[in-house]
Design a protein around this motif. Structure first.
Motif, PDB file in Angstrom:
ATOM      1  N   HIS A  44       3.380  26.252   5.976  1.00  0.00           N
ATOM      2  CA  HIS A  44       2.671  25.723   4.818  1.00  0.00           C
ATOM      3  C   HIS A  44       1.563  24.789   5.260  1.00  0.00           C
ATOM      4  CE1 HIS A  44       5.572  27.313   1.989  1.00  0.00           C
ATOM      5  NE2 HIS A  44       6.532  26.791   2.718  1.00  0.00           N
ATOM      6  N   THR A  45       0.435  24.865   4.610  1.00  0.00           N
ATOM      7  CA  THR A  45      -0.635  23.899   4.863  1.00  0.00           C
ATOM      8  C   THR A  45      -0.885  23.134   3.589  1.00  0.00           C
ATOM      9  OG1 THR A  45      -2.296  25.565   4.319  1.00  0.00           O
ATOM     10  CG2 THR A  45      -1.736  25.299   6.650  1.00  0.00           C
ATOM     11  N   LEU A  46      -1.224  21.877   3.726  1.00  0.00           N
ATOM     12  CA  LEU A  46      -1.427  21.023   2.575  1.00  0.00           C
ATOM     13  C   LEU A  46      -2.882  20.678   2.427  1.00  0.00           C
ATOM     14  CD1 LEU A  46       1.542  18.553   2.999  1.00  0.00           C
ATOM     15  CD2 LEU A  46       1.441  20.614   1.622  1.00  0.00           C
ATOM     16  N   SER A  47      -3.300  20.475   1.217  1.00  0.00           N
ATOM     17  CA  SER A  47      -4.662  20.022   0.971  1.00  0.00           C
ATOM     18  C   SER A  47      -4.704  18.523   1.121  1.00  0.00           C
ATOM     19  CB  SER A  47      -5.105  20.412  -0.446  1.00  0.00           C
ATOM     20  OG  SER A  47      -6.316  19.776  -0.764  1.00  0.00           O
ATOM     21  N   TRP A  48      -5.459  18.057   2.117  1.00  0.00           N
ATOM     22  CA  TRP A  48      -5.489  16.622   2.375  1.00  0.00           C
ATOM     23  C   TRP A  48      -6.224  15.870   1.281  1.00  0.00           C
ATOM     24  CZ3 TRP A  48      -1.795  16.044   5.355  1.00  0.00           C
ATOM     25  CH2 TRP A  48      -1.529  16.981   6.349  1.00  0.00           C
ATOM     26  N   LYS A  49      -6.897  16.619   0.380  1.00  0.00           N
ATOM     27  CA  LYS A  49      -7.556  15.957  -0.738  1.00  0.00           C
ATOM     28  C   LYS A  49      -6.533  15.346  -1.690  1.00  0.00           C
ATOM     29  CE  LYS A  49     -11.648  18.961  -0.655  1.00  0.00           C
ATOM     30  NZ  LYS A  49     -12.447  19.941  -1.415  1.00  0.00           N
ATOM     31  N   LYS A  50      -5.290  15.818  -1.604  1.00  0.00           N
ATOM     32  CA  LYS A  50      -4.252  15.281  -2.486  1.00  0.00           C
ATOM     33  C   LYS A  50      -3.865  13.854  -2.093  1.00  0.00           C
ATOM     34  CE  LYS A  50      -2.132  19.798  -3.382  1.00  0.00           C
ATOM     35  NZ  LYS A  50      -0.904  20.594  -3.223  1.00  0.00           N
ATOM     36  N   TRP A  51      -4.175  13.476  -0.860  1.00  0.00           N
ATOM     37  CA  TRP A  51      -3.765  12.154  -0.412  1.00  0.00           C
ATOM     38  C   TRP A  51      -4.594  11.077  -1.067  1.00  0.00           C
ATOM     39  CZ3 TRP A  51       0.432  10.714   1.953  1.00  0.00           C
ATOM     40  CH2 TRP A  51       1.173  11.685   2.642  1.00  0.00           C
ATOM     41  N   LYS A  65       5.578  -3.349   1.549  1.00  0.00           N
ATOM     42  CA  LYS A  65       5.620  -2.270   0.563  1.00  0.00           C
ATOM     43  C   LYS A  65       4.437  -1.347   0.796  1.00  0.00           C
ATOM     44  CE  LYS A  65       7.764  -5.240  -2.922  1.00  0.00           C
ATOM     45  NZ  LYS A  65       7.631  -5.859  -4.264  1.00  0.00           N
ATOM     46  N   ILE A  66       4.664  -0.063   0.676  1.00  0.00           N
ATOM     47  CA  ILE A  66       3.578   0.895   0.773  1.00  0.00           C
ATOM     48  C   ILE A  66       3.629   1.798  -0.450  1.00  0.00           C
ATOM     49  CG2 ILE A  66       3.514   0.858   3.289  1.00  0.00           C
ATOM     50  CD1 ILE A  66       5.016   3.466   3.296  1.00  0.00           C
ATOM     51  N   SER A  67       2.571   2.562  -0.662  1.00  0.00           N
ATOM     52  CA  SER A  67       2.446   3.358  -1.867  1.00  0.00           C
ATOM     53  C   SER A  67       3.453   4.511  -1.888  1.00  0.00           C
ATOM     54  CB  SER A  67       1.026   3.925  -1.955  1.00  0.00           C
ATOM     55  OG  SER A  67       0.892   4.774  -3.062  1.00  0.00           O
ATOM     56  N   ARG A  68       4.194   4.638  -2.987  1.00  0.00           N
ATOM     57  CA  ARG A  68       5.200   5.686  -3.099  1.00  0.00           C
ATOM     58  C   ARG A  68       4.593   7.073  -3.000  1.00  0.00           C
ATOM     59  NH1 ARG A  68       6.968   9.113  -6.931  1.00  0.00           N
ATOM     60  NH2 ARG A  68       9.190   9.700  -6.906  1.00  0.00           N
ATOM     61  N   GLN A  69       3.441   7.294  -3.621  1.00  0.00           N
ATOM     62  CA  GLN A  69       2.891   8.638  -3.666  1.00  0.00           C
ATOM     63  C   GLN A  69       2.460   9.148  -2.295  1.00  0.00           C
ATOM     64  OE1 GLN A  69       1.525   6.028  -5.323  1.00  0.00           O
ATOM     65  NE2 GLN A  69      -0.735   6.062  -5.278  1.00  0.00           N
ATOM     66  N   ASP A  70       2.363   8.271  -1.321  1.00  0.00           N
ATOM     67  CA  ASP A  70       2.014   8.700   0.025  1.00  0.00           C
ATOM     68  C   ASP A  70       3.231   9.086   0.847  1.00  0.00           C
ATOM     69  OD1 ASP A  70      -0.799   8.446  -0.100  1.00  0.00           O
ATOM     70  OD2 ASP A  70      -0.630   6.287   0.104  1.00  0.00           O
ATOM     71  N   VAL A  71       4.426   8.851   0.318  1.00  0.00           N
ATOM     72  CA  VAL A  71       5.638   9.145   1.066  1.00  0.00           C
ATOM     73  C   VAL A  71       6.555  10.088   0.301  1.00  0.00           C
ATOM     74  CG1 VAL A  71       7.670   8.149   2.195  1.00  0.00           C
ATOM     75  CG2 VAL A  71       5.505   6.907   2.225  1.00  0.00           C
ATOM     76  N   VAL A  72       6.699   9.877  -1.001  1.00  0.00           N
ATOM     77  CA  VAL A  72       7.565  10.704  -1.844  1.00  0.00           C
ATOM     78  C   VAL A  72       6.680  11.583  -2.712  1.00  0.00           C
ATOM     79  CG1 VAL A  72       9.398  10.703  -3.573  1.00  0.00           C
ATOM     80  CG2 VAL A  72       9.286   8.869  -1.864  1.00  0.00           C
ATOM     81  N   ASP A  74       6.242  15.518  -4.917  1.00  0.00           N
ATOM     82  CA  ASP A  74       6.847  16.708  -5.495  1.00  0.00           C
ATOM     83  C   ASP A  74       6.240  17.925  -4.812  1.00  0.00           C
ATOM     84  OD1 ASP A  74       8.219  18.476  -7.031  1.00  0.00           O
ATOM     85  OD2 ASP A  74       6.977  18.217  -8.831  1.00  0.00           O
ATOM     86  N   ASP A  75       6.746  18.217  -3.627  1.00  0.00           N
ATOM     87  CA  ASP A  75       6.181  19.266  -2.788  1.00  0.00           C
ATOM     88  C   ASP A  75       7.317  19.846  -1.957  1.00  0.00           C
ATOM     89  OD1 ASP A  75       4.959  20.436  -0.323  1.00  0.00           O
ATOM     90  OD2 ASP A  75       3.091  19.777  -1.272  1.00  0.00           O
ATOM     91  N   PRO A  76       7.406  21.168  -1.823  1.00  0.00           N
ATOM     92  CA  PRO A  76       8.528  21.759  -1.070  1.00  0.00           C
ATOM     93  C   PRO A  76       8.555  21.372   0.397  1.00  0.00           C
ATOM     94  CG  PRO A  76       6.866  23.423  -1.595  1.00  0.00           C
ATOM     95  CD  PRO A  76       6.526  22.201  -2.398  1.00  0.00           C
ATOM     96  N   PRO A  81      13.450  11.153  -0.380  1.00  0.00           N
ATOM     97  CA  PRO A  81      13.839  10.715  -1.728  1.00  0.00           C
ATOM     98  C   PRO A  81      13.477   9.258  -1.975  1.00  0.00           C
ATOM     99  CG  PRO A  81      15.751  10.680  -0.313  1.00  0.00           C
ATOM    100  CD  PRO A  81      14.597  11.187   0.542  1.00  0.00           C
ATOM    101  N   ASP A  82      13.558   8.867  -3.220  1.00  0.00           N
ATOM    102  CA  ASP A  82      13.205   7.498  -3.594  1.00  0.00           C
ATOM    103  C   ASP A  82      14.087   6.458  -2.907  1.00  0.00           C
ATOM    104  OD1 ASP A  82      10.957   7.608  -5.390  1.00  0.00           O
ATOM    105  OD2 ASP A  82      12.259   8.577  -6.840  1.00  0.00           O
ATOM    106  N   ASN A  83      15.369   6.758  -2.729  1.00  0.00           N
ATOM    107  CA  ASN A  83      16.246   5.753  -2.123  1.00  0.00           C
ATOM    108  C   ASN A  83      15.885   5.495  -0.661  1.00  0.00           C
ATOM    109  OD1 ASN A  83      17.430   8.478  -1.794  1.00  0.00           O
ATOM    110  ND2 ASN A  83      19.000   7.418  -0.632  1.00  0.00           N
ATOM    111  N   ILE A  84      15.268   6.461   0.004  1.00  0.00           N
ATOM    112  CA  ILE A  84      14.792   6.252   1.374  1.00  0.00           C
ATOM    113  C   ILE A  84      13.468   5.507   1.346  1.00  0.00           C
ATOM    114  CG2 ILE A  84      13.978   7.391   3.471  1.00  0.00           C
ATOM    115  CD1 ILE A  84      17.022   7.398   3.052  1.00  0.00           C
ATOM    116  N   PHE A  85      12.577   5.874   0.434  1.00  0.00           N
ATOM    117  CA  PHE A  85      11.311   5.153   0.315  1.00  0.00           C
ATOM    118  C   PHE A  85      11.548   3.659   0.095  1.00  0.00           C
ATOM    119  CE2 PHE A  85       8.197   3.247  -2.573  1.00  0.00           C
ATOM    120  CZ  PHE A  85       7.067   3.293  -1.766  1.00  0.00           C
ATOM    121  N   SER A  86      12.589   3.330  -0.672  1.00  0.00           N
ATOM    122  CA  SER A  86      12.851   1.923  -0.988  1.00  0.00           C
ATOM    123  C   SER A  86      13.235   1.100   0.246  1.00  0.00           C
ATOM    124  CB  SER A  86      13.968   1.815  -2.032  1.00  0.00           C
ATOM    125  OG  SER A  86      15.222   2.196  -1.487  1.00  0.00           O
ATOM    126  N   LYS A  87      13.638   1.777   1.331  1.00  0.00           N
ATOM    127  CA  LYS A  87      14.026   1.065   2.550  1.00  0.00           C
ATOM    128  C   LYS A  87      12.839   0.842   3.490  1.00  0.00           C
ATOM    129  CE  LYS A  87      18.520   0.894   1.742  1.00  0.00           C
ATOM    130  NZ  LYS A  87      18.605   1.509   0.403  1.00  0.00           N
TER     131      LYS A  87
END
Length: 431
Positions: A44-51, A65-72, A74-76, A81-87
C-alpha cells in the motif's frame, strides 16, 4: 539494544532532520513525521498530502503531547489505537521519583562513576521512527515475526512506534557518538498479564573501540570487546543487586555475534537481567566505522524494577494513585512496595469459533481498547477442533482495578462491549 525484543524474543517524504541544536538528535519536542523509500511491510502507498502538521507542545509532567491525527488514523495500514496514543510522551523514565526513573538514574550513576562521564545519555528521542531504523539498521531479517502488524504498531507502511531503543543506534553512530546510553518508551502489541504491557521502557548501552584499545591487550578485537562487555555488565549487576551469583548464557541475536544473556541468582531463582553481545561488523561498516569493534546491551526497566521494588503488576507503573507514587523517592533504589489494593478480580469467559486470521494479540488489543487498565489478564483456558475442522477458543478475562472495587454493572457492561467488538472486528463467531 534490540536484543530485548521478546520474540526469540519507520518516514514521511521530505524527511525532517533528526538533528537539533540541543544534543544533535531529534527530541520528542521536535518530533515531526518524515518519509523514505525504506523497506515496507505492505504494498500500500499513502498520499502524503493527507498528513497535517502535528500540533506540538512543551513537556508536561514529564511528558509531551502530539497531534492524534498524525498517529491514529482510519486507514488499513494503521493499527495504533487511542489507548496507545495516550501513552506517547508520558516518559515515565524521566520522573526522578518514579521507580523507572530511580532505576535509570542508578544505572547512570554506575556508568558515570566507572567511565568518567564518557557515556552520552539520550532519553528524549522521538518514538516515531522508520521501518529502516527500527528493523533494517539493526539487521532484523525481513521475515522476522517482530515486523508483522500483529506484533508492531504501524503508523503507515514505512513508519512505526519504535519496538526498541536500538532504533536510534545507526543515527547516533553516524553522528559520531561512540559511547552512549539510550533510554525511552517502546511499543509492542502483546498479551495481557501481570508482566506484559504494550508500552514499556528500555535502555540500550553502546561502546565503540579503536585499534589501539585491543592491540595492547594481545587479544583479538572480538574477544577484547566481549571481555570488556562482561566486566562492565557484571559490575552493573552488582551495583543494582549486590553480591549476587551470576552466569552467562550463549544465545542468538541478529545484530550481535557472539551474543549473551546475563542471569543472576536472586531470591532463590535465576533471573535474566539483560541481553548483549559484540556488535555485528556490518552495522559498524554501514555507519562509517569499518575499522572499529563495539559492544551493545539492552535491558527492560520494568522487568528489573518489578524485582528490585517488589512491584507485582506492571500496570502499577502507570498509576497516579498517591498510595503508589508516595512510596518512592529520588535516589532510593529498592524500596519495597507495600500493596494497597485488596480488591478481588472478576472473571468472565468468552468462547468463539476462530477464523484463519485470528491472533491472540488482536484479541488483546480489542480488550485493552475497551477495558484499558481494568483488564488484568486474558488467558486461553480451552480450545478444540470439531469434526468439521472448525476451531473454538475459550478465553478467561480477569477484570480488576488496582485502586478501587469494580461493580457488577460496570464489569458486565465492559464484557458486553468486548463481546460485540470481538465479533465485529476479529471475524469470529461467538458461541
Amino acid at each position: 539494544m534490540a536484543m530485548v525484543i521478546s520474540s526469540v524474543h519507520a518516514t514521511f517524504v521530505a524527511r525532517a532532520s533528526f538533528f537539533c541544536q540541543s544534543n544533535g538528535l531529534r527530541s520528542f519536542r521536535s518530533c515531526l513525521p518524515f518519509s523514505s523509500s525504506a523497506a515496507s511491510v505492505s504494498t500500500h502507498t499513502l498520499s502524503w498530502k493527507k498528513w497535517r502538521q502535528p500540533v506540538l507542545s512543551v513537556l508536561d509532567l514529564g511528558g509531551v503531547k502530539i497531534s492524534r491525527q498524525d498517529v491514529v488514523r482510519d486507514d488499513p495500514t494503521n493499527n495504533v489505537p487511542d489507548n496507545i496514543f495516550s501513552k506517547l510522551g508520558v516518559q515515565l523514565h524521566r520522573r526522578d521519583q518514579h521507580p523507572l526513573g530511580i532505576l535509570k538514574n542508578a544505572i547512570y550513576e554506575y556508568f558515570d562513576t566507572n567511565y568518567s562521564n564518557k557515556f552520552n545519555k539520550f532519553e528524549d528521542l522521538c518514538p516515531i521512527v522508520s521501518v529502516k531504523e527500527n528493523f533494517d539498521d539493526v539487521l532484523v531479517p525481513e521475515d522476522h515475526v517482530s515486523r508483522s502488524y500483529n506484533d508492531t504498531y504501524y503508523v503507515d507502511p514505512q513508519t512505526v512506534l519504535r519496538c526498541h531503543t536500538s532504533a536510534h543506534q545507526a543515527e547516533l553512530l553516524r553522528s559520531g557518538y561512540t559511547h552512549f546510553l539510550v533510554t525511552g518508551d517502546v511499543y509492542r502489541r502483546d498479551s495481557i498479564d501481570s508482566t506484559h504491557y504494550p508500552v514499556f521502557h528500555q535502555m540500550e548501552g553502546f561502546r565503540v573501540f579503536v585499534l589501539e584499545d585491543w592491540e595492547a591487550s594481545g587479544m583479538d578485537a572480538t574477544l577484547y570487546a566481549a571481555t570488556d562487555l562482561k566486566k562492565c555488565l557484571e559490575g552493573l549487576a552488582r551495583h543494582l543487586f549486590g553480591a549476587v551469583e551470576m552466569r552467562w548464557v550463549d544465545t542468538y541475536f541478529p545484530f550481535t555475534n557472539p551474543s549473551f544473556e546475563l542471569e543472576i541468582y536472586f531470591k532463590g531463582k535465576w533471573l535474566e537481567v539483560l541481553g548483549c553481545g559484540v556488535t555485528e561488523q556490518d552495522i559498524l561498516k554501514r555507519n562509517g566505522k569499518p575499522n572499529n569493534v563495539a559492544w551493545a546491551f539492552g535491558l527492560g526497566l520494568e522487568r528489573l524494577a518489578m524485582v528490585l521494588f517488589d512491584i507485582p503488576d506492571i500496570r502499577l507503573f502507570w498509576s497516579n494513585d498517591e498510595r503508589f507514587t508516595s512510596q518512592f523517592s529520588k535516589g532510593q533504589l529498592g524500596v519495597k512496595f507495600k500493596p494497597f489494593s485488596k480488591y478481588p478480580p472478576c472473571y468472565k469467559d468468552m468462547s468463539f469459533w476462530i477464523s484463519e486470521s485470528f491472533t491472540e494479540n488482536n484479541l488483546c488489543e480489542v480488550v485493552r481498547g475497551i477495558a484499558g487498565d481494568l483488564v488484568e489478564e486474558v488467558q486461553l483456558i480451552d480450545n478444540f477442533t470439531n469434526k468439521k475442522g472448525m476451531t473454538s477458543h475459550c478465553y478467561r478475562i480477569a477484570y480488576r482495578s488496582m485502586e478501587r472495587s469494580l461493580t457488577d454493572e460496570e464489569i458486565n457492561d465492559l464484557q458486553w462491549k468486548v463481546r460485540e467488538q470481538v465479533q465485529s472486528k476479529l471475524n469470529v463467531v461467538l458461541r
